[in-house]
Motif scaffolding. Structure first.
Motif, PDB file in Angstrom:
ATOM      1  N   UNK A  41     -87.983 -51.195 -55.936  1.00 23.66           N
ATOM      2  CA  UNK A  41     -86.893 -51.902 -55.467  1.00 23.66           C
ATOM      3  C   UNK A  41     -85.758 -51.878 -55.969  1.00 23.66           C
ATOM      4  N   UNK A  42     -85.620 -51.798 -57.168  1.00 18.66           N
ATOM      5  CA  UNK A  42     -84.244 -51.776 -57.833  1.00 18.66           C
ATOM      6  C   UNK A  42     -83.591 -50.429 -57.483  1.00 18.66           C
ATOM      7  N   UNK A  43     -84.394 -49.450 -57.446  1.00 23.58           N
ATOM      8  CA  UNK A  43     -83.915 -47.866 -56.924  1.00 23.58           C
ATOM      9  C   UNK A  43     -83.425 -48.054 -55.773  1.00 23.58           C
ATOM     10  N   UNK A  44     -84.025 -48.850 -54.962  1.00 23.85           N
ATOM     11  CA  UNK A  44     -83.650 -48.785 -53.487  1.00 23.85           C
ATOM     12  C   UNK A  44     -82.164 -49.513 -53.437  1.00 23.85           C
ATOM     13  N   UNK A  45     -82.175 -50.679 -53.996  1.00 22.26           N
ATOM     14  CA  UNK A  45     -80.937 -51.500 -54.369  1.00 22.26           C
ATOM     15  C   UNK A  45     -79.869 -50.725 -54.842  1.00 22.26           C
ATOM     16  N   UNK A  46     -79.932 -49.796 -55.882  1.00 25.37           N
ATOM     17  CA  UNK A  46     -78.864 -49.127 -56.550  1.00 25.37           C
ATOM     18  C   UNK A  46     -78.539 -47.972 -55.329  1.00 25.37           C
ATOM     19  N   UNK A  47     -79.535 -47.354 -55.000  1.00 25.06           N
ATOM     20  CA  UNK A  47     -79.017 -46.317 -53.923  1.00 25.06           C
ATOM     21  C   UNK A  47     -78.228 -47.009 -52.600  1.00 25.06           C
ATOM     22  N   UNK A  48     -78.522 -48.196 -52.323  1.00 25.22           N
ATOM     23  CA  UNK A  48     -77.881 -48.765 -51.180  1.00 25.22           C
ATOM     24  C   UNK A  48     -76.315 -49.156 -51.673  1.00 25.22           C
ATOM     25  N   UNK A  49     -76.258 -49.609 -52.764  1.00 24.18           N
ATOM     26  CA  UNK A  49     -75.004 -49.906 -53.449  1.00 24.18           C
ATOM     27  C   UNK A  49     -74.215 -48.636 -53.363  1.00 24.18           C
ATOM     28  N   UNK A  50     -74.884 -47.278 -53.920  1.00 23.03           N
ATOM     29  CA  UNK A  50     -74.177 -46.012 -53.993  1.00 23.03           C
ATOM     30  C   UNK A  50     -73.746 -45.652 -52.769  1.00 23.03           C
ATOM     31  N   UNK A  51     -74.643 -45.704 -51.678  1.00 22.78           N
ATOM     32  CA  UNK A  51     -74.203 -45.304 -50.264  1.00 22.78           C
ATOM     33  C   UNK A  51     -72.971 -45.987 -49.745  1.00 22.78           C
ATOM     34  N   UNK A  52     -72.822 -47.236 -50.073  1.00 28.61           N
ATOM     35  CA  UNK A  52     -71.646 -48.070 -49.708  1.00 28.61           C
ATOM     36  C   UNK A  52     -70.397 -47.777 -50.503  1.00 28.61           C
ATOM     37  N   UNK A  53     -70.622 -47.384 -51.885  1.00 27.65           N
ATOM     38  CA  UNK A  53     -69.346 -46.754 -52.575  1.00 27.65           C
ATOM     39  C   UNK A  53     -68.906 -45.463 -52.013  1.00 27.65           C
ATOM     40  N   UNK A  54     -69.763 -44.772 -51.631  1.00 23.55           N
ATOM     41  CA  UNK A  54     -69.546 -43.216 -51.161  1.00 23.55           C
ATOM     42  C   UNK A  54     -69.014 -43.299 -49.791  1.00 23.55           C
ATOM     43  N   UNK A  55     -69.340 -44.402 -49.140  1.00 26.51           N
ATOM     44  CA  UNK A  55     -68.621 -44.506 -47.662  1.00 26.51           C
ATOM     45  C   UNK A  55     -67.150 -44.912 -47.848  1.00 26.51           C
ATOM     46  N   UNK A  56     -67.056 -46.073 -48.946  1.00 20.48           N
ATOM     47  CA  UNK A  56     -65.548 -46.465 -49.239  1.00 20.48           C
ATOM     48  C   UNK A  56     -64.866 -45.443 -49.866  1.00 20.48           C
ATOM     49  N   UNK A  57     -65.400 -44.459 -50.520  1.00 18.30           N
ATOM     50  CA  UNK A  57     -64.609 -43.438 -51.132  1.00 18.30           C
ATOM     51  C   UNK A  57     -64.166 -42.411 -50.081  1.00 18.30           C
ATOM     52  N   UNK A  58     -65.014 -42.133 -49.225  1.00 14.96           N
ATOM     53  CA  UNK A  58     -64.516 -41.333 -48.013  1.00 14.96           C
ATOM     54  C   UNK A  58     -63.613 -41.894 -47.447  1.00 14.96           C
TER      55      UNK A  58
END
Length: 99
Positions: A41-58
């Motif tokens: 569950x923590x891995x999924x949470x970290x990947x969700x946060x990372x996905x949001x950061x990548x979208x913002x960076x783009x």
């Protein structure tokens, strides 16, 4: 804006390292047949946060790849090298101890 991009890139690097470490822990738990629900569950949470950061960076216009040096240290010891197994001599029948 450049400061925000740098901050996002730093966060993504840190999250990638954390995800790799968590995955290693989860694989150890799986190998021991332990419950790995919390770590997964923590891995999924970290990947969700990372996905949001990548979208913002783009959205901010940064498309440069983020390179993370792999300093991953495996937690399991490497398998011993396979060599020749020395032959064993059989004990003759007369030398056996009858019990």
């Amino acid at each position: 804006m450049d400061n925000r991009i740098s901050e996002i890139r730093r966060s993504i690097r840190a999250l990638r390292v954390s995800v790799r470490e968590a995955e290693a822990v989860m694989h150890e738990q799986i190998n021991r047949d332990d419950d790995c629900t919390f770590v997964a569950q923590e891995i999924i949470r970290m990947r969700t946060v990372m996905s949001e950061l990548v979208q913002e960076r783009t959205k901010l216009g940064d498309t440069t790849p983020i390179v993370v040096a792999s300093i991953f240290i495996p937690r399991r010891l490497p398998a011993p090298p396979r060599g020749r197994i020395p032959k064993r001599r059989l004990v003759p029948g007369a030398a056996r101890v009858n019990g």
